[in-house]
Design a protein around this motif. Sequence first.
Motif, PDB file in Angstrom:
ATOM      1  N   ILE A   1       0.855  -1.195   0.000  1.00  0.00           N
ATOM      2  CA  ILE A   1       0.000   0.000   0.000  1.00  0.00           C
ATOM      3  C   ILE A   1       0.886   1.238   0.000  1.00  0.00           C
ATOM      4  CG2 ILE A   1      -1.848   1.225   1.188  1.00  0.00           C
ATOM      5  CD1 ILE A   1      -2.512  -1.385   2.634  1.00  0.00           C
ATOM      6  N   ASN A   2       0.679   2.082  -0.987  1.00  0.00           N
ATOM      7  CA  ASN A   2       1.383   3.366  -1.056  1.00  0.00           C
ATOM      8  C   ASN A   2       0.359   4.474  -0.800  1.00  0.00           C
ATOM      9  OD1 ASN A   2       3.412   5.247  -1.462  1.00  0.00           O
ATOM     10  ND2 ASN A   2       3.062   5.339  -3.667  1.00  0.00           N
ATOM     11  N   THR A   3       0.488   5.174   0.312  1.00  0.00           N
ATOM     12  CA  THR A   3      -0.546   6.107   0.750  1.00  0.00           C
ATOM     13  C   THR A   3      -0.243   7.538   0.337  1.00  0.00           C
ATOM     14  OG1 THR A   3       0.545   6.436   2.875  1.00  0.00           O
ATOM     15  CG2 THR A   3      -1.096   4.678   2.744  1.00  0.00           C
ATOM     16  N   ASP A   4      -1.294   8.340   0.367  1.00  0.00           N
ATOM     17  CA  ASP A   4      -1.187   9.772   0.118  1.00  0.00           C
ATOM     18  C   ASP A   4      -2.297  10.458   0.914  1.00  0.00           C
ATOM     19  OD1 ASP A   4      -0.335  12.185  -0.819  1.00  0.00           O
ATOM     20  OD2 ASP A   4      -1.088  11.930  -2.866  1.00  0.00           O
ATOM     21  N   THR A   5      -2.146  11.742   1.159  1.00  0.00           N
ATOM     22  CA  THR A   5      -3.150  12.515   1.895  1.00  0.00           C
ATOM     23  C   THR A   5      -3.681  13.617   0.992  1.00  0.00           C
ATOM     24  OG1 THR A   5      -1.983  12.102   3.981  1.00  0.00           O
ATOM     25  CG2 THR A   5      -3.626  13.853   3.978  1.00  0.00           C
ATOM     26  N   LEU A   6      -4.996  13.600   0.782  1.00  0.00           N
ATOM     27  CA  LEU A   6      -5.637  14.636  -0.019  1.00  0.00           C
ATOM     28  C   LEU A   6      -6.256  15.672   0.914  1.00  0.00           C
ATOM     29  CD1 LEU A   6      -7.443  12.571  -2.815  1.00  0.00           C
ATOM     30  CD2 LEU A   6      -5.152  13.567  -2.829  1.00  0.00           C
ATOM     31  N   HIS A   7      -6.128  16.942   0.537  1.00  0.00           N
ATOM     32  CA  HIS A   7      -6.639  18.041   1.344  1.00  0.00           C
ATOM     33  C   HIS A   7      -7.862  18.657   0.659  1.00  0.00           C
ATOM     34  CE1 HIS A   7      -3.189  18.334   4.184  1.00  0.00           C
ATOM     35  NE2 HIS A   7      -2.558  17.757   3.165  1.00  0.00           N
ATOM     36  N   ARG A   8      -8.868  18.913   1.453  1.00  0.00           N
ATOM     37  CA  ARG A   8     -10.055  19.642   0.988  1.00  0.00           C
ATOM     38  C   ARG A   8     -10.321  20.737   2.008  1.00  0.00           C
ATOM     39  NH1 ARG A   8     -14.586  17.952  -1.850  1.00  0.00           N
ATOM     40  NH2 ARG A   8     -13.127  16.610  -2.978  1.00  0.00           N
ATOM     41  N   GLY A   9      -9.769  21.936   1.732  1.00  0.00           N
ATOM     42  CA  GLY A   9      -9.862  23.011   2.712  1.00  0.00           C
ATOM     43  C   GLY A   9      -9.020  22.664   3.932  1.00  0.00           C
ATOM     44  N   LEU A  10      -9.673  22.657   5.109  1.00  0.00           N
ATOM     45  CA  LEU A  10      -8.974  22.329   6.359  1.00  0.00           C
ATOM     46  C   LEU A  10      -8.893  20.831   6.611  1.00  0.00           C
ATOM     47  CD1 LEU A  10     -10.642  24.999   8.678  1.00  0.00           C
ATOM     48  CD2 LEU A  10      -8.343  25.109   7.710  1.00  0.00           C
ATOM     49  N   PHE A  11      -9.606  20.042   5.809  1.00  0.00           N
ATOM     50  CA  PHE A  11      -9.770  18.634   6.129  1.00  0.00           C
ATOM     51  C   PHE A  11      -8.863  17.762   5.259  1.00  0.00           C
ATOM     52  CE2 PHE A  11     -13.812  20.887   6.782  1.00  0.00           C
ATOM     53  CZ  PHE A  11     -13.917  20.760   8.156  1.00  0.00           C
ATOM     54  N   ARG A  12      -8.514  16.586   5.817  1.00  0.00           N
ATOM     55  CA  ARG A  12      -7.628  15.659   5.129  1.00  0.00           C
ATOM     56  C   ARG A  12      -8.295  14.300   4.984  1.00  0.00           C
ATOM     57  NH1 ARG A  12      -2.395  15.143   8.442  1.00  0.00           N
ATOM     58  NH2 ARG A  12      -3.902  15.085  10.162  1.00  0.00           N
ATOM     59  N   ALA A  13      -7.940  13.596   3.919  1.00  0.00           N
ATOM     60  CA  ALA A  13      -8.427  12.240   3.693  1.00  0.00           C
ATOM     61  C   ALA A  13      -7.265  11.377   3.242  1.00  0.00           C
ATOM     62  CB  ALA A  13      -9.537  12.225   2.646  1.00  0.00           C
ATOM     63  N   VAL A  14      -7.184  10.162   3.783  1.00  0.00           N
ATOM     64  CA  VAL A  14      -6.115   9.230   3.428  1.00  0.00           C
ATOM     65  C   VAL A  14      -6.579   8.383   2.246  1.00  0.00           C
ATOM     66  CG1 VAL A  14      -4.622   7.383   4.227  1.00  0.00           C
ATOM     67  CG2 VAL A  14      -5.372   9.137   5.820  1.00  0.00           C
ATOM     68  N   VAL A  15      -5.813   8.412   1.173  1.00  0.00           N
ATOM     69  CA  VAL A  15      -6.083   7.569   0.000  1.00  0.00           C
ATOM     70  C   VAL A  15      -4.835   6.733  -0.271  1.00  0.00           C
ATOM     71  CG1 VAL A  15      -7.729   9.218  -0.965  1.00  0.00           C
ATOM     72  CG2 VAL A  15      -5.319   9.351  -1.623  1.00  0.00           C
ATOM     73  N   TYR A  16      -4.996   5.707  -1.116  1.00  0.00           N
ATOM     74  CA  TYR A  16      -3.849   4.850  -1.384  1.00  0.00           C
ATOM     75  C   TYR A  16      -3.938   4.223  -2.775  1.00  0.00           C
ATOM     76  CZ  TYR A  16      -7.056   1.025  -0.056  1.00  0.00           C
ATOM     77  OH  TYR A  16      -8.119   0.172   0.030  1.00  0.00           O
TER      78      TYR A  16
END
Length: 447
Positions: A111-126
């Motif tokens: 699993i190679n992860t990344d963090t996406l930002h939407r304004g102040l909020f973050r989501a972990v995707v991979y």
Amino acid sequence: MIQEIQNEKPNYWAKDSVIVKLSVIAALILLLLIPSQWIQSLISEREKTQDEVLNDVSDKWSGSQLIQGPVLVIPYQKEVRVLDSNKKEIVRRETQTLYVLPQNMQIKANINTDTLHRGLFRAVVYNSKIWVQGNFGKPELEKAGIDPAAVNYDKVRLIFSVSDLKGLKSNPVIQLNNQKLNVEPTFNGKSPFDDGLQVSFTLPKDQEITFSFSLDLKGSNELNFMHTAKTTDVEVTSNWVTPSFDGRYLPDTRAVTKSGFNAKWRMLYYNRPFPQQWINDDSVLKNDKATDNATFGVKLRLPVDQYQKTIRTTKYSTLIILLTFVSLFFTELIRKQRVHVFNYILIGAAMVIYYTLLLSFSEQVGYNVAYLIASVATITLISLFTSSLLQNRQMALLFGFILTTFYGFTFIIIQLEDLSLMIGSILLFIIITLLMYFSRKINWEKQ
């Protein structure tokens, strides 16, 4: 003259009574519970907004992934005696289905992860690379009461499932023995999965089936697997440093370092909630309870969930305000200098605003730094205000030290989740002891 003195006594009592002052302070604390509840509602609303953002990102990228299967689907013909319209018994041939699970299965996932930002909020995707291989034993046809001559060997299917097909980045190719086959969706026909992928092939008689395939798969938040083989081995590696192992089975071995984690599972069929083979029922692997009991994997948890920590902090707001007011009240008694009720209100308002500072800064710089900023700002403000009221810097410094102690212990309690009850109980015991000590010589009738 006596009458005038008697008339003045109630006023003097109401003005100087310690009990009256404490009653007013208690009423103020109860009133300050209202804005404290508003702040908790605000935090819950922000947390809900974060969840909505996570769901939106997952919907556009790809959701949590669950790898299910594979399952061997073997159709066969069976003679069934039924009554016709004239109520005469006739023999009719029906197509029925035998479902068979693998003997052994090995899964490796990177699993190679990344963090996406939407304004102040973050989501972990991979993005993940998943390799699956294993084998099916020879179907036990006689045990299932099936005539080998009635099996449609040329219409056998192998079916597996990915919970969110949107996450597939390439078309999977399955190798069965020495044959490579392209998969297609299970749009028609009976399937043990809602969103399945399948290949059709000719089943060799009296021969085991080996299979292997790889998945180039993207997802978010979680990657899970279903224990379907008699022996299921899974190994997951990733660059994510804060994993949370979830589901029915915990990994047998795990290693979490600053560069990522590695986890391995090995499950036997003794605690698997599915039979090795069954007939006709395509809902066995769709049963929610059975699926939950056979699912395991990893949750890619964000390192700090500031909303959960902030809302836990606000639950101590009543205690902090109470202790602050009691400390200020004892300062009044020691200094023999009255502090007006309105000043209590201002100090209480500053302590309520503290939590909005904590919430807003935690969204920008994280919980720990936000706690430091909000605490220093609030303690400094209240200490300077107290110094101005009492005209005594030493008492203001003492009061600031008391507030620092309160906020310091609160921070420790929040960080030590497992020991929070014990530490909190010890702190309260110490506070009650100090209150008993300082309250011994107080005249509770008047100051």
